[in-house]
Write a protein that holds these residues in place. Structure first.
Motif, short mmCIF file in Angstrom:
data_model
loop_
_atom_site.label_atom_id
_atom_site.label_comp_id
_atom_site.label_asym_id
_atom_site.label_seq_id
_atom_site.Cartn_x
_atom_site.Cartn_y
_atom_site.Cartn_z
N GLU A 1 -12.15 2.07 1.65
CA GLU A 1 -12.91 0.94 0.45
C GLU A 1 -11.31 0.43 0.29
O GLU A 1 -11.60 -0.67 -0.64
CB GLU A 1 -13.40 1.97 -0.21
CG GLU A 1 -15.07 2.21 0.31
CD GLU A 1 -15.77 2.90 -1.09
OE1 GLU A 1 -14.97 3.29 -1.65
OE2 GLU A 1 -17.26 3.02 -0.50
N ASP A 2 -10.06 1.73 0.02
CA ASP A 2 -9.38 0.44 -0.62
C ASP A 2 -8.21 -0.51 0.13
O ASP A 2 -7.62 -1.21 0.09
CB ASP A 2 -8.14 1.48 -0.26
CG ASP A 2 -8.18 3.19 -2.11
OD1 ASP A 2 -8.99 2.80 -1.96
OD2 ASP A 2 -8.05 4.20 -1.61
N THR B 1 -3.54 5.00 -1.81
CA THR B 1 -4.68 5.24 -0.94
C THR B 1 -4.03 6.47 -0.54
O THR B 1 -2.31 6.81 -0.86
CB THR B 1 -4.77 4.36 -0.48
OG1 THR B 1 -6.03 5.00 0.36
CG2 THR B 1 -4.02 4.33 1.07
N GLN C 1 -13.47 6.47 1.60
CA GLN C 1 -12.64 6.15 0.82
C GLN C 1 -11.16 4.96 0.48
O GLN C 1 -11.31 4.47 -0.17
CB GLN C 1 -12.47 6.90 -0.65
CG GLN C 1 -13.18 7.58 -1.49
CD GLN C 1 -13.27 9.12 -1.85
OE1 GLN C 1 -11.82 9.51 -1.46
NE2 GLN C 1 -14.14 9.08 -2.69
N ALA C 2 -10.53 6.35 1.36
CA ALA C 2 -9.53 5.39 2.44
C ALA C 2 -9.97 3.93 2.73
O ALA C 2 -8.94 2.49 2.18
CB ALA C 2 -9.02 5.96 3.39
N ARG D 1 -6.55 6.01 -6.46
CA ARG D 1 -6.88 5.59 -5.46
C ARG D 1 -7.61 4.42 -6.15
O ARG D 1 -8.37 4.63 -7.04
CB ARG D 1 -6.78 6.21 -4.11
CG ARG D 1 -8.36 6.84 -4.55
CD ARG D 1 -8.56 7.35 -3.09
NE ARG D 1 -9.47 6.19 -2.85
CZ ARG D 1 -10.83 5.62 -3.41
NH1 ARG D 1 -11.22 6.44 -3.97
NH2 ARG D 1 -11.49 4.27 -3.01
N GLY D 2 -7.74 3.22 -5.57
CA GLY D 2 -9.19 3.09 -5.43
C GLY D 2 -8.89 1.69 -6.53
O GLY D 2 -9.22 0.70 -6.88
N LEU E 1 -1.24 -0.73 -4.34
CA LEU E 1 -2.85 -0.02 -4.08
C LEU E 1 -1.78 1.34 -3.42
O LEU E 1 -1.74 1.33 -2.18
CB LEU E 1 -3.70 -1.07 -3.28
CG LEU E 1 -5.23 -0.07 -3.56
CD1 LEU E 1 -5.52 -0.45 -4.96
CD2 LEU E 1 -6.16 -0.28 -1.75
N VAL F 1 1.13 -1.13 -0.37
CA VAL F 1 0.61 0.11 0.30
C VAL F 1 0.85 1.06 -0.23
O VAL F 1 1.68 1.60 0.81
CB VAL F 1 -1.20 0.03 1.44
CG1 VAL F 1 -2.02 1.48 1.20
CG2 VAL F 1 -2.43 -1.37 1.19
#
Ligand code: URA
Length: 217
Positions: free
Chosen positions: A192-193, A172, A189-190, A158-159, A170, A137
């Protein structure tokens, strides 16, 4: 030669220690070497399946010699715990092992320069070779740039997973960004990552976890 798991485990820790010893004496960036209190090499499990990469040590990390121990670090620790893991389960490192120097009396941090990132990158690349994480990450745009050379906004990147020499990467938000922009939208959003990371690692995900940071209707 294929080593039995118990030997291989010791071997990874020993190789990381040898690399740490080399990094501690590093003077590739003379200005950073004379400014630093500690080289902030990295921390965590030599067998981690998951590697978090940040930007560079801040003042607290430089003081204590460990990455992500200041305010942003506390948030990163909470994010890891929300995934039902502990800091000891993962590995945490930065693009730059030294704190970017600041003029005396100037508060805050500055972004590492491209030369500094290039000079330091071989340490992180070797850490990755030793640890062989299943997922990386990249926390924030500087980590993404340092690892891949991509100079793109984190919101755009991101995502979705990228490829880092065969390892899913990934991008983020950096926890500092989330501290400065504490809206539910960015937190979700973070998160969901991180759910994508958990799915990739085939970690169990509860219904409660799936619902974190969703707006209440
Ligand atoms: N921010 C980073 O990118 N890394 C740290 O270690 C601390 C704060």
């Amino acid at each position: 030669m294929i080593l039995p798991a118990c030997f291989e485990g010791k071997e990874r820790a020993a190789r990381l220690e040898a690399l740490r010893a080399k990094a501690i004496g590093c003077r590739r960036c003379a200005h950073l070497a004379s400014f630093r209190t500690h080289v902030v090499f990295g921390v965590g499990n030599p067998h981690a399946r998951l590697l978090f990469v940040g930007e560079a040590p801040g003042v607290e990390e430089d003081r204590l010699g460990e990455p992500f121990v200041g305010r942003a670090g506390k948030l990163l620790t909470s994010m890891i715990q929300a995934m039902e893991m502990e800091r000891e389960d993962v590995y945490i490192a930065n693009i730059l092992k030294c704190r970017p120097d600041m003029p005396p009396g100037t508060p805050g941090n500055r972004k590492p320069t491209q030369e500094e990132m290039k000079a330091c990158l071989s340490y992180l690349r070797t850490q990755i070779e030793i640890i062989q994480p299943e997922v990386i990450v990249a926390l924030g745009a500087t980590a993404l740039e340092g690892l891949t050379g991509l100079r793109k906004g984190i919101s755009a990147m991101r995502g979705a997973f990228l490829d880092f020499h065969g390892i899913p990467l990934l991008p983020t938000f950096h926890p500092s960004y989330l501290l400065h922009n504490p809206s539910l939208r960015f937190k979700r959003q973070a998160w969901e990552d991180l759910l994508l990371v958990m799915e990739r690692l085939r970690l169990p995900i509860s219904e409660r976890q799936r619902g974190f940071f969703l707006a209440k209707s």
